[in-house]
Design a protein around this motif. Structure first.
Motif, PDB file in Angstrom:
ATOM      1  N   ILE A 288      -1.010   2.942  -7.151  1.00 55.50           N
ATOM      2  CA  ILE A 288      -2.273   3.657  -6.950  1.00 55.50           C
ATOM      3  C   ILE A 288      -3.312   3.113  -7.937  1.00 55.50           C
ATOM      4  CG2 ILE A 288      -3.414   5.909  -7.003  1.00 55.50           C
ATOM      5  CD1 ILE A 288      -1.377   5.829  -4.802  1.00 55.50           C
TER       6      ILE A 288
ATOM      7  N   THR B  63      -0.219  13.588  12.130  1.00 53.83           N
ATOM      8  CA  THR B  63       0.055  14.367  10.917  1.00 53.83           C
ATOM      9  C   THR B  63      -0.368  13.567   9.685  1.00 53.83           C
ATOM     10  OG1 THR B  63       1.960  15.273  12.094  1.00 53.83           O
ATOM     11  CG2 THR B  63       1.821  15.744   9.752  1.00 53.83           C
TER      12      THR B  63
ATOM     13  N   ARG C  40      10.000  16.570  -0.995  1.00 55.99           N
ATOM     14  CA  ARG C  40       9.208  15.637  -0.197  1.00 55.99           C
ATOM     15  C   ARG C  40       9.421  14.200  -0.680  1.00 55.99           C
ATOM     16  NH1 ARG C  40       2.705  16.050  -0.466  1.00 55.99           N
ATOM     17  NH2 ARG C  40       3.221  15.328  -2.547  1.00 55.99           N
TER      18      ARG C  40
ATOM     19  N   SER D 283       3.442   3.159  -8.872  1.00 58.08           N
ATOM     20  CA  SER D 283       3.320   3.452  -7.440  1.00 58.08           C
ATOM     21  C   SER D 283       2.242   2.622  -6.751  1.00 58.08           C
ATOM     22  CB  SER D 283       3.016   4.943  -7.223  1.00 58.08           C
ATOM     23  OG  SER D 283       4.175   5.711  -7.423  1.00 58.08           O
TER      24      SER D 283
ATOM     25  N   PHE E 214       7.771   9.299   5.930  1.00 59.89           N
ATOM     26  CA  PHE E 214       6.878   8.545   6.825  1.00 59.89           C
ATOM     27  C   PHE E 214       7.308   7.098   7.017  1.00 59.89           C
ATOM     28  CE2 PHE E 214       3.039   6.195   7.972  1.00 59.89           C
ATOM     29  CZ  PHE E 214       2.572   6.973   9.020  1.00 59.89           C
ATOM     30  N   THR E 215       7.859   6.474   5.973  1.00 57.96           N
ATOM     31  CA  THR E 215       8.200   5.050   6.084  1.00 57.96           C
ATOM     32  C   THR E 215       9.526   4.831   6.802  1.00 57.96           C
ATOM     33  OG1 THR E 215       9.264   5.149   3.930  1.00 57.96           O
ATOM     34  CG2 THR E 215       6.989   4.385   3.965  1.00 57.96           C
TER      35      THR E 215
ATOM     36  N   GLU F  63       6.108  19.844   7.889  1.00 53.55           N
ATOM     37  CA  GLU F  63       5.275  18.647   8.046  1.00 53.55           C
ATOM     38  C   GLU F  63       5.158  17.891   6.725  1.00 53.55           C
ATOM     39  OE1 GLU F  63       2.172  19.881  11.638  1.00 53.55           O
ATOM     40  OE2 GLU F  63       1.772  20.605   9.622  1.00 53.55           O
TER      41      GLU F  63
ATOM     42  N   MET G 136       3.203   8.892  -0.157  1.00 56.34           N
ATOM     43  CA  MET G 136       4.204   9.117   0.885  1.00 56.34           C
ATOM     44  C   MET G 136       4.528   7.830   1.628  1.00 56.34           C
ATOM     45  SD  MET G 136       4.811  12.263   0.624  1.00 56.34           S
ATOM     46  CE  MET G 136       4.348  12.153  -1.090  1.00 56.34           C
ATOM     47  N   GLY G 137       3.829   6.736   1.294  1.00 57.94           N
ATOM     48  CA  GLY G 137       4.048   5.492   2.013  1.00 57.94           C
ATOM     49  C   GLY G 137       3.154   5.353   3.233  1.00 57.94           C
TER      50      GLY G 137
ATOM     51  N   PRO H 147       0.666   0.616  -2.235  1.00 57.91           N
ATOM     52  CA  PRO H 147       1.533   1.794  -2.404  1.00 57.91           C
ATOM     53  C   PRO H 147       2.574   1.966  -1.295  1.00 57.91           C
ATOM     54  CG  PRO H 147      -0.751   2.389  -2.845  1.00 57.91           C
ATOM     55  CD  PRO H 147      -0.752   0.969  -2.384  1.00 57.91           C
ATOM     56  N   HIS H 148       2.165   1.741  -0.023  1.00 52.78           N
ATOM     57  CA  HIS H 148       3.135   2.023   1.039  1.00 52.78           C
ATOM     58  C   HIS H 148       4.315   1.058   1.013  1.00 52.78           C
ATOM     59  CE1 HIS H 148       0.032  -0.577   2.936  1.00 52.78           C
ATOM     60  NE2 HIS H 148       1.058  -1.135   3.543  1.00 52.78           N
TER      61      HIS H 148
ATOM     62  N   GLN I  52       7.603   9.136  -5.659  1.00 57.06           N
ATOM     63  CA  GLN I  52       7.082   9.916  -6.775  1.00 57.06           C
ATOM     64  C   GLN I  52       6.714  11.333  -6.347  1.00 57.06           C
ATOM     65  OE1 GLN I  52       3.212  10.035  -9.724  1.00 57.06           O
ATOM     66  NE2 GLN I  52       3.632   8.102  -8.739  1.00 57.06           N
TER      67      GLN I  52
ATOM     68  N   MET J  64       6.258  14.039   6.182  1.00 56.69           N
ATOM     69  CA  MET J  64       5.388  13.009   5.623  1.00 56.69           C
ATOM     70  C   MET J  64       6.120  12.234   4.531  1.00 56.69           C
ATOM     71  SD  MET J  64       2.453  12.651   7.082  1.00 56.69           S
ATOM     72  CE  MET J  64       3.431  12.740   8.567  1.00 56.69           C
TER      73      MET J  64
ATOM     74  N   PHE K  15       0.412  18.861   0.657  1.00 53.36           N
ATOM     75  CA  PHE K  15      -0.674  18.957   1.634  1.00 53.36           C
ATOM     76  C   PHE K  15      -0.801  20.432   2.013  1.00 53.36           C
ATOM     77  CE2 PHE K  15       1.344  14.748   2.294  1.00 53.36           C
ATOM     78  CZ  PHE K  15       0.300  13.983   1.783  1.00 53.36           C
TER      79      PHE K  15
ATOM     80  N   VAL L 291       6.762   2.392  -1.726  1.00 57.33           N
ATOM     81  CA  VAL L 291       7.580   3.509  -1.248  1.00 57.33           C
ATOM     82  C   VAL L 291       8.691   2.974  -0.342  1.00 57.33           C
ATOM     83  CG1 VAL L 291       7.580   5.641   0.096  1.00 57.33           C
ATOM     84  CG2 VAL L 291       5.661   5.138  -1.404  1.00 57.33           C
TER      85      VAL L 291
ATOM     86  N   GLN M 224      -6.427  15.593   3.684  1.00 62.20           N
ATOM     87  CA  GLN M 224      -6.251  16.628   2.660  1.00 62.20           C
ATOM     88  C   GLN M 224      -6.075  16.053   1.266  1.00 62.20           C
ATOM     89  OE1 GLN M 224      -3.287  19.581   3.891  1.00 62.20           O
ATOM     90  NE2 GLN M 224      -4.003  19.372   5.985  1.00 62.20           N
TER      91      GLN M 224
ATOM     92  N   LYS N 204      -0.919   8.219   0.137  1.00 61.26           N
ATOM     93  CA  LYS N 204      -0.447   6.882  -0.244  1.00 61.26           C
ATOM     94  C   LYS N 204       0.939   6.965  -0.883  1.00 61.26           C
ATOM     95  CE  LYS N 204      -4.984   4.895  -1.025  1.00 61.26           C
ATOM     96  NZ  LYS N 204      -6.016   4.717  -2.053  1.00 61.26           N
TER      97      LYS N 204
END
Lengths: 237, 315
Positions: A52, B189, A150, A50, A105-106, A98, B204-205, A73-74, A83, A102, A91, A77, B196, B202
């Motif tokens: 990280i 968000t 998610r 990923s 998000f991309t 929400e 999540m992209g 990482p972004h 992952q 997330m 979160f 994804v 958090q 990261k």
């Protein structure tokens, strides 16, 4: 051609090496399980994939035809490698909805996101019922469902799951694995990391055994399930 | 500074100083938000934040000087100059805050927490000395462009001036806009998600560096808005205003629960009231002592603050 091909993946933290030339492939449509003891490097493998944890020089990770070992990482994804991390890492003070947003998000395709949300709620109705509640209020099993849903919101080509059974009651574990199998039957490729080796190998097509950062065995999951070494070391027999 | 409206009625005195306290508090809130948002996302107490606010007020002061504005004149022209001050100080502070993060804090992102903290103190000293060079060591008069006339009429028992109204008119819409942004937009968000759990964000992209830069930009912009409002309200600025107001705002952020946005606003309103009511009932010279006594009491008995969440979740 493999959807994911890892060659000689080396990674670690600071001066400490955790992974020692890990090589592994996942073909499109497969469930691949990686089993191993605590500290063998399973989570580090997924974190390196990923982006990280930075893979060290000489590592090669090819996903869907592109090298991704040096991408942030972004970007990874965005290319379709998502992952559900160990310990779920939802979160806690965001609502369930929400959290799911997330995951997407991309993405910019609003109708597609709405459709995938509806799919998540069909797959895990409890998430739909509690969508406006803070995710930290969910039970452990529900949080695991949320973590998987998610990750799916990114509409990945390959879904990586890190210890989805951790800390869950046996019935919930079965439920989670059945969802994974259903997803796979709809065409999702899955790389799953588990300490619950019996469960993982039962549902996977192929398996890898990781010991202190090295792949020591790889075979069809059904073969590994009957292998005496695997049975002694990981199945408690 | 409005004086006692009617010294013979204790309730009027209380009401009058409550109004003043809430007005001042809303100004502290704009500064406190910059501390709390940055802490929420990178766990850094940005000690340079108060001094950033101070530099913003010098930007506004210099612009008014360039146009030769020294006191109130034509109201329309003055309104234009005020808008120009905001239009300059807000982007200036936002850009400077982002630049400091990029150059100073970002290289230390994975270093022990003490390293960026000490660097922030260093940046604070640099800013303060820039302010000293820019405005000199003495207080300077900020042009008095907003009327001190009582909106209720000069014979009314309560004073609420156009100046007070201006402070509320700047701070409240900004706080509402911030709340809407953080609660209802995707980037907002993502900001809460990054605060958090940065690793999960990261995964999540989310490009967390973009999110962090946005946070510094918003915090800086709020400080910029506060700095112009402060100059127009208090009419005296110096290179030291960042230190005192920064400490008050920091105390407000800790009081409300550092990292918590509504908490910073609540804490700032309380600090505003303490400063204002304290000056009447305890004595002006004790206000700083009162504020820091609150800081100590909070840190000892409720370090998570009034609205602060439990310590960070770790599985």
């Amino acid at each position: 051609m493999a959807l994911l091909r890892i060659d000689n993946l080396n990674a670690g933290y600071g001066p400490v090496n955790v992974l020692d030339n890990v090589s592994l492939t996942v073909d499109a449509g497969e469930i691949v399980a990686m089993i191993g003891a605590n500290g063998a490097g399973k989570t580090t493998t997924l974190m390196a994939l990923s982006g990280i944890v930075r893979p060290r020089n000489g590592s090669s990770v090819v996903f869907d035809g592109d090298h991704i070992e040096s991408l942030p990482p972004h970007e990874i994804v965005r290319r379709g490698l998502a992952q559900s991390p160990e310990g779920r890492k939802i979160f806690p003070r965001l609502s369930v909805l929400e959290n799911l947003n997330m995951g997407a998000f991309t993405r910019k395709d609003r109708p597609g996101i709405a459709a995938d949300l509806a799919k998540s709620f069909a797959m895990f109705p409890i998430l739909g019922e509690r969508k406006h509640q803070a995710a930290g209020l969910l039970s452990g099993g529900q949080q695991q469902m949320l973590a998987i849903a998610r990750a799916l919101m990114a509409r990945p080509k390959l879904l990586m799951l890190d210890e989805p059974s951790l800390g869950l009651a046996p019935q919930i574990v079965v439920q989670i694995f059945e969802v994974i199998r259903d997803l796979n039957q709809q065409g999702m490729s899955v790389l799953i990391v588990e300490q619950n080796a019996r469960m993982a190998l039962k549902f996977a097509h192929r398996g890898y055994v990781l010991e202190t950062g090295r792949v020591t065995m790889t075979d069809a999951a059904s073969v590994l399930l009957t292998d005496p070494r695997v049975r002694a070391a990981y199945l408690g027999e | 500074m409005p004086l006692f409206a009617d010294a013979t009625d204790p309730w009027l005195t209380l009401l009058q100083f409550t109004v003043i306290g809430l007005t001042k508090g809303s100004l502290f809130a704009l500064i406190a938000l910059g501390y709390t948002m940055v802490y929420g996302i990178v766990e850094l107490i940005n000690f340079a934040h108060g001094d950033l606010f101070m530099l913003g007020s010098f930007v506004a002061f210099t612009i008014l000087g360039l146009f030769g504005v020294q006191s109130a004149g034509d109201p329309y022209a003055d309104a234009g100059f005020v808008l120009l001050c905001f239009a300059a100080a807000i982007p200036f502070c936002a850009a400077l805050n982002v630049a400091v993060d990029r150059v100073v804090y970002r290289p230390l992102r994975n270093a022990p927490k003490l390293a960026p903290l000490v660097s922030a103190i260093g940046v604070s000293f640099i800013f303060m000395n820039v302010g000293l060079f820019w405005g000199g060591s003495q207080d300077v008069n900020f042009p008095n462009l907003v009327s001190d006339d009582n909106l209720f009429g000069e014979t009314a028992k309560i004073r609420f001036t156009a100046k007070d109204l201006m402070v509320i008119g700047v701070t409240v819409p900004l706080m509402v806009a911030l709340t809407v942004f953080v609660k209802f937009t995707s980037l907002g968000t993502a900001m809460r998600a990054t605060a958090q759990n940065p690793t999960a964000a990261k995964l999540m992209g989310i490009n967390t560096e973009t999110v962090i830069a946005t946070t510094f930009a918003i915090g800086g912009a709020l400080a910029g808005a506060a700095s112009v409002t402060y100059g127009l309200y208090i009419n005296t600025i110096s290179y030291q205003i960042g230190f005192q107001n920064g400490l008050y705002a920091f105390t407000a952020a800790v009081l409300g629960g550092i990292g918590n946005i509504p908490g910073a606003v609540l804490g700032a309103l309380i600090i505003g009231l303490v400063v204002s009511l304290g000056s009447v009932y305890v004595g002006e010279r004790w206000t700083s002592a009162l504020v820091f006594a609150i800081l100590i009491v909070i840190l000892v008995f409720r370090p998570s603050g009034l609205l602060g969440s439990r310590t960070r979740e770790k599985v």
